[in-house]
Design an enzyme around this catalytic site. Structure first.
Site, PDB file in Angstrom:
ATOM      1  N   ASN A   1       0.813  -1.206   0.000  1.00  0.00           N
ATOM      2  CA  ASN A   1       0.000   0.000   0.000  1.00  0.00           C
ATOM      3  C   ASN A   1       0.852   1.264   0.000  1.00  0.00           C
ATOM      4  O   ASN A   1       0.923   1.973  -1.000  1.00  0.00           O
ATOM      5  CB  ASN A   1      -0.934  -0.027   1.211  1.00  0.00           C
ATOM      6  N   ASP A   2       1.543   1.510   1.085  1.00  0.00           N
ATOM      7  CA  ASP A   2       2.281   2.770   1.196  1.00  0.00           C
ATOM      8  C   ASP A   2       3.377   2.907   0.150  1.00  0.00           C
ATOM      9  O   ASP A   2       3.671   4.009  -0.293  1.00  0.00           O
ATOM     10  CB  ASP A   2       2.897   2.882   2.605  1.00  0.00           C
TER      11      ASP A   2
END
Lengths: 102, 505
Positions: B431-432
């Site tokens: 995600n990040d």
């Protein structure tokens, strides 16, 4: 000033070891590929477990009736060993996986 | 004679540590390097037990309490061995953090015992005169106190880092935390300076040259109650500082913290090496301290942040606030069969694995997907972000465990060059590291971190369990872009279904 120079003169060997080791430590891992960051961190983690030697010395020097020192020493040796053995074994496990598929 | 052999043992150990670290930084020699360092460690440990000599009553004596030492060695080895063998590879960063904490605790305890010896030198009993052979120089008291401070910070900090990675400890941020940490650090440093300062630089050379009674009265003068209060005060403060130091640092920065604490423990070990004038401990500790610091800086660079920024940044806390205020956009879902279809007709598929893949234990099935796709003539590669997973290189270890070919793993720069030519990018629980906010939004807490530029490819399929923000707690606008399709579900389950579907195409 005199105290400083005297201090320097007395511990010159240790000071040399420290300075050279710092450069060596930086140089030795300078070109590590990022895939090996985790195993390297884990391996370094195991190596600083060398502190267990100090724990062994301090426990071995304690008078047999000096219970606080004995108990703390026992704990120190145990924790240090945990660091050494666990560190090397877990690093080996990681690296074993790298090797397998070749 | 024995003591000379021991010196040789320490020399051998120091050389093996250097060689070991050197070999650990090359893929082909890494495993051997680890064994070399372990061998050196064994030599120095057993050398110390059997050959170490210290002076009692002016005569040299070997170490005693051997049964106790062996019991501790045995129990420690057993626990260490079993836990290292049994741990899931995904939980490995936690274990490294825990082992690091144990090393820190060991250094802390050594300092406490050494000081305890000095403290009781003050008791006026004839037997205790023996302890006067301890050298109480400025250097030893400085080394003992530094070992205490660094070891304790490393211990309590590592335990908190361990708790955070396990999810037991949550980020704690409160107002004025930075100021409090600063204040605590200043108090800590000044206490150490005072303690060292009020200890006169005196060496008791030997007991024979001094009249015992006279010697006792001298010790009284130098080890006062003030020393004792200060010493244990410093111990308590260091432990508290370690906790407060790690508390505000958010999830995504945990690898950096563990690496930093790792180098702390190295320095603590070196401090203990000073106390005993022990070359193996000195070189080993300083080597790890220096290498660990460099490794920490390399990790920070991978995230384009400075070390100071990580330490005072309280990353996770700010991010939580940002997540709450971020608006939800529209995202579109893709069905399994559609995803299978696009992927089997693609020329090139890039897989971006993240921690979600590791948690779902999906690395093996991921490898299976790769071979099925390759049978259909699809080129499959993996894009690995330097901080994917919970530690740098963690993802490489996990994929290696699943027999994924080394050459298929692309580092970030290579991957970013290749995304343009990819038909499909499959993001598995990352995600990040793919959040475009890191490039575009200066207000984002991860602004400046280099990311995998997946949006350069023709299509992005994101597998996640839900729309919940990632580990850093930040909303990801990638999921709302027109190119992106969401494929919800547990990574392992989804990949299994994908394999079946692709086989059927």
């Amino acid at each position: 000033m005199h105290t400083f120079l005297d201090f320097f003169h007395q511990h010159v060997e240790i000071i040399y070891i420290v300075i050279l080791s710092v450069f060596l430590g930086i140089e030795v891992i300078g070109r590590v590929p990022s895939v090996l960051h985790t195993p390297l961190m884990s391996g370094a983690n195991a190596i600083h477990g060398v502190v267990v030697i100090g724990a062994i010395i301090v426990t071995g020097q304690a008078q047999p009736d000096n219970y606080p020192a004995l108990i703390l020493g026992f704990l120190a040796v145990l924790l240090g060993t945990l660091n050494v053995v666990g560190g090397f074994v877990v690093t080996d496990r990681m690296l074993e996986m790298f090797k397998k598929k070749k | 004679m024995g003591i000379h052999i021991l010196t040789l043992c320490y020399l051998i150990a120091s050389v093996t540590f250097i060689l070991g670290l050197k070999m650990l930084s090359h893929p082909t020699t890494a495993r051997k390097g680890n064994l070399v360092a372990a061998l050196g460690m064994a030599i120095s440990i057993f050398g110390t037990i059997f050959l170490f000599e210290h002076r009692v009553d002016g005569e040299s004596a070997h170490l005693h309490n051997l049964p106790l030492i062996f019991a501790a060695l045995f129990i420690g080895s057993a626990i260490g061995f079993v836990s290292a063998k049994k741990i899931q590879m995904t939980a490995m960063p936690e274990l490294v953090s825990l082992f690091n904490g144990m090393g820190g605790a060991c250094a802390m305890l050594i300092s406490v015992i050494e000081f305890y010896h000095y403290q009781f030198t003050a008791t006026p009993s004839p037997n205790d005169v023996l302890y006067l052979t301890h050298k109480l120089s400025t250097l030893s008291i400085l080394a003992i106190t530094s070992g205490l401070v660094i070891g304790s910070i490393s211990f309590s900090g590592s335990i908190i880092a361990w708790g955070k990675l396990r999810g037991v400890v949550k980020d704690r941020v409160f107002k004025g935390q930075r100021a409090l940490n600063m204040l605590l650090l200043i108090v800590l440093v000044s206490s150490v300076v005072i303690l060292v300062g009020i200890t006169p630089s005196v060496s008791y050379v030997s007991t024979e040259s001094i009249d015992p009674l006279n010697a006792i009265s001298q010790t009284f003068q130098y080890i006062s109650n003030l020393h004792i209060y200060l010493f244990y005060g410093i111990l308590a403060l260091s432990l508290i500082y370690g906790v407060l130091f790690v508390f505000p640092i958010g999830g995504a920065d945990m690898p950096v913290v563990i690496s930093l604490l790792n180098s702390f423990t190295g320095v603590a070990a070196a401090c203990a090496g000073f106390v005993y004038n022990n070359q193996a401990m000195l070189t080993g500790g300083i080597l790890v301290g220096a290498a660990g610091t460099l490794l920490t800086i390399l990790m920070c660079k991978a995230m384009n942040r400075s070390l100071l920024n990580v330490i005072v940044g309280s990353f996770g806390g700010d991010a939580a606030g940002a997540a709450a205020s971020a608006e939800q956009g529209h995202f579109k879902e893709v069905s399994l069969s559609d995803a299978a279809m696009v992927m089997s007709y693609a020329k090139k598929v890039m897989i971006v694995p993240g921690y979600g893949l590791a948690v779902a234990q999906a690395q093996h099935i991921c490898n299976e997907l790769e071979s099925i796709l390759e049978d259909k003539g699809v080129e499959v590669k993996y894009a690995i972000h330097p901080v994917a997973g919970r530690m740098p290189g963690h993802m490489n270890v996990l994929l290696a465990e699943a027999d994924v070919n080394y050459e298929k793993l692309l580092e970030m720069e290579q991957a970013n060059d290749e995304f343009k030519t990819c038909d499909v990018v499959l993001i598995l629980g990352a995600n990040d590291v793919v959040n475009p906010a890191a490039k575009k939004d200066p207000a984002s807490p991860i602004y400046g971190m280099p990311i995998l530029e997946v949006e350069l490819s023709k299509m992005v399929i994101v597998n996640k369990r839900s729309m919940k923000p990632g580990y850093a707690g930040i909303e990801n606008e990638l999921f709302f872009q027109p190119k992106t399709s969401m494929l919800f579900g547990d990574a392992k389950k989804v990949l299994q279904d994908l394999c079946t579907e692709i086989k059927a195409v």
